[in-house]
Design a protein around this motif. Structure first.
Motif, PDB file in Angstrom:
ATOM      1  N   TRP A 124      -3.914  -5.401  -4.277  1.00 23.20           N
ATOM      2  CA  TRP A 124      -2.911  -5.593  -3.225  1.00 23.20           C
ATOM      3  C   TRP A 124      -2.901  -7.047  -2.751  1.00 23.20           C
ATOM      4  O   TRP A 124      -1.836  -7.619  -2.525  1.00 23.20           O
ATOM      5  N   VAL A 126      -6.518  -0.411 -13.038  1.00 21.67           N
ATOM      6  CA  VAL A 126      -7.271  -0.906 -11.878  1.00 21.67           C
ATOM      7  C   VAL A 126      -8.596  -0.161 -11.718  1.00 21.67           C
ATOM      8  O   VAL A 126      -9.606  -0.749 -11.318  1.00 21.67           O
ATOM      9  N   HIS A 127      -8.609   1.123 -12.074  1.00 23.06           N
ATOM     10  CA  HIS A 127      -9.791   1.949 -11.805  1.00 23.06           C
ATOM     11  C   HIS A 127     -10.604   2.256 -13.064  1.00 23.06           C
ATOM     12  O   HIS A 127     -11.232   3.317 -13.172  1.00 23.06           O
ATOM     13  N   SER A 167     -11.702   1.738  -3.768  1.00 15.90           N
ATOM     14  CA  SER A 167     -11.068   0.951  -2.700  1.00 15.90           C
ATOM     15  C   SER A 167     -11.153  -0.555  -2.919  1.00 15.90           C
ATOM     16  O   SER A 167     -10.145  -1.261  -2.736  1.00 15.90           O
ATOM     17  N   HIS A 177      -0.981   2.466 -12.350  1.00 14.35           N
ATOM     18  CA  HIS A 177      -2.074   1.496 -12.206  1.00 14.35           C
ATOM     19  C   HIS A 177      -3.444   2.121 -12.429  1.00 14.35           C
ATOM     20  O   HIS A 177      -4.416   1.402 -12.644  1.00 14.35           O
ATOM     21  N   ASN A 227       1.491   2.373  -3.363  1.00 14.53           N
ATOM     22  CA  ASN A 227       0.345   2.632  -4.226  1.00 14.53           C
ATOM     23  C   ASN A 227      -0.004   4.104  -4.387  1.00 14.53           C
ATOM     24  O   ASN A 227      -0.465   4.524  -5.454  1.00 14.53           O
ATOM     25  N   THR A 228       0.211   4.901  -3.350  1.00 14.94           N
ATOM     26  CA  THR A 228      -0.324   6.257  -3.352  1.00 14.94           C
ATOM     27  C   THR A 228       0.274   7.127  -4.448  1.00 14.94           C
ATOM     28  O   THR A 228      -0.405   7.995  -5.001  1.00 14.94           O
ATOM     29  N   GLN A 236       0.825  -1.211   0.000  1.00 12.79           N
ATOM     30  CA  GLN A 236       0.000   0.000   0.000  1.00 12.79           C
ATOM     31  C   GLN A 236       0.853   1.252   0.000  1.00 12.79           C
ATOM     32  O   GLN A 236       0.518   2.241  -0.658  1.00 12.79           O
ATOM     33  N   ASP A 268      -8.565  -1.524  -5.523  1.00 16.79           N
ATOM     34  CA  ASP A 268      -7.214  -1.435  -4.975  1.00 16.79           C
ATOM     35  C   ASP A 268      -6.912  -2.621  -4.071  1.00 16.79           C
ATOM     36  O   ASP A 268      -5.862  -3.260  -4.186  1.00 16.79           O
TER      37      ASP A 268
END
Length: 421
Positions: free
Chosen positions: A364, A210-211, A357, A206, A200-201, A197, A360
């Motif tokens: 992970w 991912v989104h 979320s 991604h 990730n920020t 994590q 994500d």
């Protein structure tokens, strides 16, 4: 579990060992060498605004209480009775006069001082209350962000934050003249190592993958705002001490700067109409431009991110389990319609039924599962190495989709884990 090549470094400039996610011995060392020695974020001052306010938090795996005493001071106390070790607080947040152990009712003040011992006769000439307060951590705040450390001789917080301070200041500008406040949070766990994590920020590589579901769920203006793959103004800076910032919406990197050409999104027209009844146009524009938050994600090593419009807080539970808090932010004293809208935006992406979320967390989880199947293979953090250059401040800088922020975090990890001073 040991590293498969005992003489190979765990962290190199372009890769890290897979065992960083899987080795329980490394995890234990991280707790001692990182979380229990450095500055760890524990609260925002709005969460303990009044005398008597308190909240529970964690520094690594150690439970603490953050409290505001009657003199206005902020205290961070180890949540452990000095008698037989029971926790003295199990209420996530509240307001009170102090904390009482449920086992033998030793009672402590908001500042941790031992106030009372029931049936004191057995302690005559044995215990002096002044000698047994709750253990206090070192505490410091910057821009309303409260940090604590078990280390008494730690460097000043402002020095530790260093180049991140500019970006913390800019992040707080989304208050549009109002102080920032915490509105609530969504808490969940994923089955993976905390560093997954942490990476990730500032990982925009991604985002469009991912989104995809989130991108398809919002209006075209919002989706376009975060379509940064070929945007040269979208960059990441390594800020030192493990911190980094990834700029996704350059025109919102400093919300005080507005050339007046940016069109306000149609989705907020009802807010413009409502605010315009009582506010001048420039104030309305300032608030509405800030509804999505700041135009960047700021990663503060080791446990908190200031991500566009919310705080993301990580807590390592075990080598393969991490707790995440997504903390929604609003304007303290600001218009209620604005704070409601900010909550709806937060829920749409970060909430338990949001589009961001869950995706994500699944990614992970899959990283942890995959790495466990091949711990002898490295984790690559080499994207953008060939185009990374120092900016005017000497900070390593590359595109927002590059892994500059991860390399900065792992450099700090390596220094803290191998420094024997």
């Amino acid at each position: 579990m040991t590293h498969p090549h005992p003489h190979a470094p765990l962290v190199e400039s372009d890769r890290v060992a897979g065992t960083l996610y899987t080795d329980p011995a490394l995890f234990e060392r991280e707790m001692d060498r990182i979380f229990h020695t450095t500055w760890v974020w524990v609260a925002h001052e709005s969460e303990i605004a009044k005398a008597g306010d308190f909240k529970m938090a964690w520094v690594g795996r150690r439970p603490v209480i953050v409290s505001r005493d009657r003199r206005g001071g902020i205290n961070v106390l180890l949540n452990r009775c000095r008698h037989r070790g029971a926790s003295v607080c199990e209420t996530p947040k509240g307001n009170g006069n102090g904390f009482t152990c449920p086992y033998h009712a030793w009672s402590y003040g908001l500042d941790g001082s031992l106030r009372g011992i029931p049936y004191p006769e057995g302690y005559e000439d044995v215990v002096e209350k002044k000698d047994l307060p709750l253990q206090r951590l070192k505490v410091a705040s910057y821009a309303g962000m409260v940090f604590a450390s078990f280390s008494e001789d730690i460097e000043p917080l402002e020095d530790f934050l260093g180049g991140a301070r500019l970006w913390i200041d800019r992040f707080m500008k989304q208050g549009a003249g109002y102080p920032i406040k915490v509105q609530g949070e969504h808490r969940f766990r994923f089955n993976g190592n905390w560093k997954i994590q942490l990476e990730n920020t500032t990982d925009w590589y991604h985002f469009p993958i991912v989104h995809r579901s989130w991108m398809s769920s919002v209006d075209a203006e919002t989706a376009s705002m975060l379509s940064i793959m070929t945007d040269e103004s979208a960059v990441t800076h390594a800020l030192g001490n493990g911190h980094s910032v990834s700029i996704s919406v350059a025109e919102h990197a400093d919300l005080d700067v507005d050339d007046g050409t940016e069109k306000l999104q149609d989705r907020f027209s009802h807010i413009v109409e409502e605010l315009s009844k009582d506010m001048p146009p420039e104030q309305v524009r300032r608030i509405v431009r800030s509804l999505h938050g700041a135009g960047f994600n700021l990663n503060l090593f080791p446990n908190v991110a200031m991500s566009m419009s919310f705080f993301r807080v990580l807590r390592p539970v075990s080598v393969t389990e991490t707790e995440i808090r997504h903390v929604a932010l609003g304007l303290d004293g600001g218009p209620e319609i604005v704070n409601r809208e900010r909550l709806r935006i937060h829920e749409h992406f970060q909430g338990p039924f949001g589009f961001g979320s869950p995706d994500d967390a699944e990614a992970w989880n899959r990283v942890q599962r995959g790495v466990a199947g091949g711990v002898d293979m490295p984790i690559l953090v080499n994207r953008g190495l060939g185009r990374e250059k120092p900016n005017d401040l000497g900070q390593p800088t590359s595109h927002a989709t590059d892994e500059t922020g991860m390399r900065e975090a792992y450099d700090m990890w390596n220094r803290m884990m191998t420094d024997d001073n």
